[in-house]
Write a protein that holds these residues in place. Structure first.
Motif, PDB file in Angstrom:
ATOM      1  N   GLY A  34       0.800  -1.217   0.000  1.00 11.58           N
ATOM      2  CA  GLY A  34       0.000   0.000   0.000  1.00 11.58           C
ATOM      3  C   GLY A  34       0.834   1.268   0.000  1.00 11.58           C
ATOM      4  O   GLY A  34       2.025   1.248   0.304  1.00 11.58           O
ATOM      5  N   LYS A  36       0.282   5.934   0.343  1.00 17.66           N
ATOM      6  CA  LYS A  36      -0.593   7.085   0.613  1.00 17.66           C
ATOM      7  C   LYS A  36       0.155   8.347   0.201  1.00 17.66           C
ATOM      8  O   LYS A  36       1.371   8.461   0.429  1.00 17.66           O
ATOM      9  N   SER A  44      -5.774  12.973   1.606  1.00 12.81           N
ATOM     10  CA  SER A  44      -4.809  12.069   1.004  1.00 12.81           C
ATOM     11  C   SER A  44      -5.532  10.981   0.225  1.00 12.81           C
ATOM     12  O   SER A  44      -6.712  10.716   0.442  1.00 12.81           O
ATOM     13  N   SER A  46      -5.160   6.928  -0.881  1.00  6.53           N
ATOM     14  CA  SER A  46      -4.480   5.664  -0.616  1.00  6.53           C
ATOM     15  C   SER A  46      -4.652   4.745  -1.813  1.00  6.53           C
ATOM     16  O   SER A  46      -5.641   4.817  -2.542  1.00  6.53           O
ATOM     17  N   ARG A  48      -2.857   0.811  -3.736  1.00  7.57           N
ATOM     18  CA  ARG A  48      -2.063  -0.403  -3.548  1.00  7.57           C
ATOM     19  C   ARG A  48      -1.638  -0.927  -4.908  1.00  7.57           C
ATOM     20  O   ARG A  48      -2.209  -0.568  -5.938  1.00  7.57           O
ATOM     21  N   THR A  80      -6.284   2.611  -7.071  1.00  6.80           N
ATOM     22  CA  THR A  80      -6.727   3.578  -6.065  1.00  6.80           C
ATOM     23  C   THR A  80      -8.251   3.590  -5.983  1.00  6.80           C
ATOM     24  O   THR A  80      -8.844   4.534  -5.477  1.00  6.80           O
ATOM     25  N   THR A 156       7.640  -0.146   6.315  1.00  6.21           N
ATOM     26  CA  THR A 156       7.066   1.185   6.160  1.00  6.21           C
ATOM     27  C   THR A 156       8.179   2.197   5.910  1.00  6.21           C
ATOM     28  O   THR A 156       9.322   2.009   6.337  1.00  6.21           O
ATOM     29  N   ASP A 186       3.389   1.345   2.929  1.00  5.40           N
ATOM     30  CA  ASP A 186       2.993   0.461   4.021  1.00  5.40           C
ATOM     31  C   ASP A 186       2.781  -0.932   3.430  1.00  5.40           C
ATOM     32  O   ASP A 186       1.761  -1.203   2.801  1.00  5.40           O
TER      33      ASP A 186
END
Length: 193
Positions: A34, A36, A44, A46, A48, A80, A156, A186
């Motif tokens: 993931g 962001k 924001s 997010s 993946r 997204t 991260t 992440d």
């Protein structure tokens, strides 16, 4: 005493075997890569990456310096949850996935840091390679109902997307830009053997 002496080589081999680095397999069904990034200054977005081409993790529980992480992410698997935005992200203004189909990370150094680890490696996006350092955690192994050993790993960290040629943006009338430069990663991975 003879029995004890006879058992010593076996004990030594057992300890030596436990100290060997072990390759773990990345489970894509139970993992998520993931990210962001700031949007319009006030919120924001997010997203993946849904697919990897290659993912391997080698772990030496006795000596993290022997650990190795290598992952190749299919850039066009970006999602997204908005088809129009995803197509823009695949375009030459962002990832240019037809020309640069893979995002790669290869670790170069792993060190213990508190309860976790610091993982330094080379990140390649759009054929631009730069060193990054990520914070990592690794769970103890458990046995799943199908007899495999399973661990959870997290990675991260942040990058500046412009450093990798992802420079598209638009200025806002009130100040700021549409897309922030700092991207937070992440990665939640389940690995098994």
């Amino acid at each position: 005493m003879r029995k004890l002496l006879a058992a010593l080589p076996l004990l030594f081999l057992t300890v030596a075997a436990q100290a060997e680095p072990v390759e773990w397999t990345f489970d894509p069904v139970h993992s998520q890569i993931g990210f962001k990034v700031a949007h319009l200054v006030v919120s924001s977005v997010s997203g993946r990456f849904k697919e990897t081409q290659k993912a391997s993790v080698v772990i030496d529980d006795q000596n993290p310096a022997n650990d190795k992480i290598e992952i190749e992410i299919k850039a066009d698997s970006i999602s997204t949850d908005d088809a129009k935005r995803d197509e823009h992200l695949r375009s030459p203004e962002f990832f240019d996935t037809k020309k640069f189909p893979l995002i790669k990370f290869v670790s170069t150094k792993v060190v213990k840091a508190g309860k976790g680890f610091k993982v330094t490696g080379d990140l390649t996006i759009r054929d631009v390679t730069k060193p990054v350092t990520l914070t990592a955690t690794l769970s103890q192994a458990i046995k799943n109902p199908w007899g495999k050993q399973v661990r959870a790993a997290t990675l991260t960290g942040t990058i500046q997307r412009a450093d990798f040629g992802l420079k598209w943006n638009k200025a806002l009338e009130a100040g700021g830009v549409v897309v922030g430069d700092t991207v937070t990663f992440d990665i939640q991975a389940e690995i098994n053997k």
